[in-house]
Scaffold this active site. Structure first.
Site, mmCIF file in Angstrom:
data_model
loop_
_atom_site.group_PDB
_atom_site.id
_atom_site.type_symbol
_atom_site.label_atom_id
_atom_site.label_comp_id
_atom_site.label_asym_id
_atom_site.label_seq_id
_atom_site.Cartn_x
_atom_site.Cartn_y
_atom_site.Cartn_z
ATOM 1 N N ARG A 65 0.828 -1.211 0.000
ATOM 2 C CA ARG A 65 0.000 0.000 0.000
ATOM 3 C C ARG A 65 0.860 1.259 0.000
ATOM 4 O O ARG A 65 0.515 2.271 -0.631
ATOM 5 C CB ARG A 65 -0.914 -0.024 1.231
ATOM 6 C CG ARG A 65 -1.952 1.078 1.256
ATOM 7 C CD ARG A 65 -3.036 0.756 2.272
ATOM 8 N NE ARG A 65 -4.026 1.830 2.354
ATOM 9 C CZ ARG A 65 -4.069 2.738 3.325
ATOM 10 N NH1 ARG A 65 -3.170 2.704 4.314
ATOM 11 N NH2 ARG A 65 -5.002 3.674 3.331
ATOM 12 N N HIS A 69 0.411 4.242 -2.623
ATOM 13 C CA HIS A 69 0.133 5.609 -2.195
ATOM 14 C C HIS A 69 1.271 6.559 -2.560
ATOM 15 O O HIS A 69 1.047 7.770 -2.669
ATOM 16 C CB HIS A 69 -0.148 5.642 -0.695
ATOM 17 C CG HIS A 69 -1.525 5.180 -0.351
ATOM 18 N ND1 HIS A 69 -2.326 5.802 0.582
ATOM 19 C CD2 HIS A 69 -2.263 4.150 -0.844
ATOM 20 C CE1 HIS A 69 -3.500 5.180 0.649
ATOM 21 N NE2 HIS A 69 -3.475 4.162 -0.200
ATOM 22 N N ASN A 97 -3.884 8.806 4.570
ATOM 23 C CA ASN A 97 -2.720 8.000 4.954
ATOM 24 C C ASN A 97 -2.550 7.797 6.459
ATOM 25 O O ASN A 97 -1.923 6.819 6.885
ATOM 26 C CB ASN A 97 -1.447 8.653 4.403
ATOM 27 C CG ASN A 97 -1.331 8.526 2.908
ATOM 28 O OD1 ASN A 97 -1.774 7.550 2.319
ATOM 29 N ND2 ASN A 97 -0.738 9.535 2.272
ATOM 30 N N HIS A 196 -6.185 -5.886 -1.982
ATOM 31 C CA HIS A 196 -6.965 -5.914 -0.750
ATOM 32 C C HIS A 196 -7.133 -7.332 -0.208
ATOM 33 O O HIS A 196 -7.800 -7.524 0.807
ATOM 34 C CB HIS A 196 -8.337 -5.282 -0.970
ATOM 35 C CG HIS A 196 -8.301 -3.795 -1.094
ATOM 36 N ND1 HIS A 196 -9.392 -3.029 -1.430
ATOM 37 C CD2 HIS A 196 -7.281 -2.912 -0.925
ATOM 38 C CE1 HIS A 196 -9.062 -1.748 -1.472
ATOM 39 N NE2 HIS A 196 -7.777 -1.650 -1.173
#
Length: 330
Positions: A65, A69, A97, A196
């Protein structure tokens, strides 16, 4: 040969072609970039990921992740690692975040070792890309070669994280557009959503689906009732604890597999942005295909991760090689 085997064979060929063409896409990104300047760079990062994973399996999802990001805001140039200052709030402290993003200490540890043996050589952006690949691999996903040579950016703004990162409340059309803005197809969006399958989520990211959904007093009707009841136990209504978390894929939260897609087919997608994939016939078909063909999805995911790792990279003399990943060089 069955149709699924043909698909896997074709995709394997495509992945090899993508890997071999990487240098032509970004001539200054190369597989084995540090072979001469810091021979053991990738091994050092991999070892830090391994040690962190032994302590906390969830860190692998955090590092995947972290890469996502980073790349979706300003490109893959490690701006997500920069700390806020008195005069500027950085990406990592954006609501998108903080407090959910994690894995920073793994990057810090790898960077500290690399600065000791190869001072000023390995960028923080490359460490993030390596660590994401290693995290996919250590959780059972398909490994892939990471072309390197990224340099680190010098700007990090919380406001840019909020405007570039897709929130978990998006519907399928909004998701498709969000990923298209970064150069991804709808199928690649569905493929990358499979990340996910590992990790956890804070209750605040989906609590709107459990109570008072869309202004009503009931739960999201697209959510499996038994699953919703379990989530309500784990995330009690009215709780003020911002640290309550649940696994994204309860059956195998530390394994990169197609459990995510199987959950969606059973109306157990955790986020609105997960379950919404069933509301479009094309994306619903892709969810079905991924659920039925684990190896096919693994290969597609590796290819999509490879593509994501080349978003907006800085190379050559652009940017810098940070000494400390949290602070731009003075």
């Amino acid at each position: 040969m069955s149709s699924s085997k043909k698909l896997i064979t074709c995709l394997s060929i495509i992945l090899v072609v993508v890997l071999s063409c990487t240098q032509s896409v970004h001539s200054q990104l190369q597989v084995g970039f540090y072979m001469n300047s810091c021979t053991f760079a990738e091994f050092i990062v991999k070892d830090e990921v391994r040690k962190a994973f032994i302590q906390d399996e969830g860190v692998a999802a955090g590092l995947v992740r972290l890469h996502f990001h980073d790349c979706f805001v300003r490109g893959c140039e490690a701006s997500v690692l920069i700390d806020s200052t008195a005069s500027s709030t950085a990406e990592k402290d954006s609501p998108a975040n903080n407090p959910s993003l994690r894995g920073f200490e793994v990057i810090d540890n790898a960077k500290a070792i690399l600065e000791t043996i190869c001072k000023g050589v390995v960028s923080c952006a490359d460490i993030v890309a390596f660590a994401a690949r290693d995290s996919v691999e250590i959780t059972g996903g398909e490994g892939y070669y990471v072309p390197a040579g990224r340099r680190d950016g010098r700007t990090s703004l919380a406001s840019e994280a909020s405007t570039n990162l897709p929130p978990p409340t998006l519907d399928v059309d909004q998701l498709t557009q969000s990923f298209a803005n970064k150069g991804f197809t709808q199928e690649e969006m569905v493929t990358l959503s499979g990340a996910h399958t590992i990790g956890r989520s804070h209750c605040t990211s989906f609590s709107n689906r459990l109570n008072n959904f869309n202004g009503t007093r009931s739960q999201d009707p697209s959510l499996d009732p038994m699953y919703a009841a379990r989530l309500k136990e784990q995330c009690p209504q009215g709780s003020t604890d911002p640290n309550l978390v649940v696994p994204m894929n309860p059956s195998s939260p530390a394994v990169t597999d197609v459990g995510y897609y199987i959950d969606i087919l059973a109306n157990r997608g955790l986020f609105t942005s997960d379950q919404t994939l069933m509301r479009n016939p094309i994306t619903a078909n892709q969810v079905n295909q991924n659920a039925r063909n684990p190896m096919l999805w693994r290969l597609k995911f590796a290819a999509a991760m490879l593509k994501m790792g080349q978003l907006g990279v800085l190379t050559g003399n652009a940017g810098e090689i940070r000494t400390n990943c949290r602070v731009i060089n003075s």
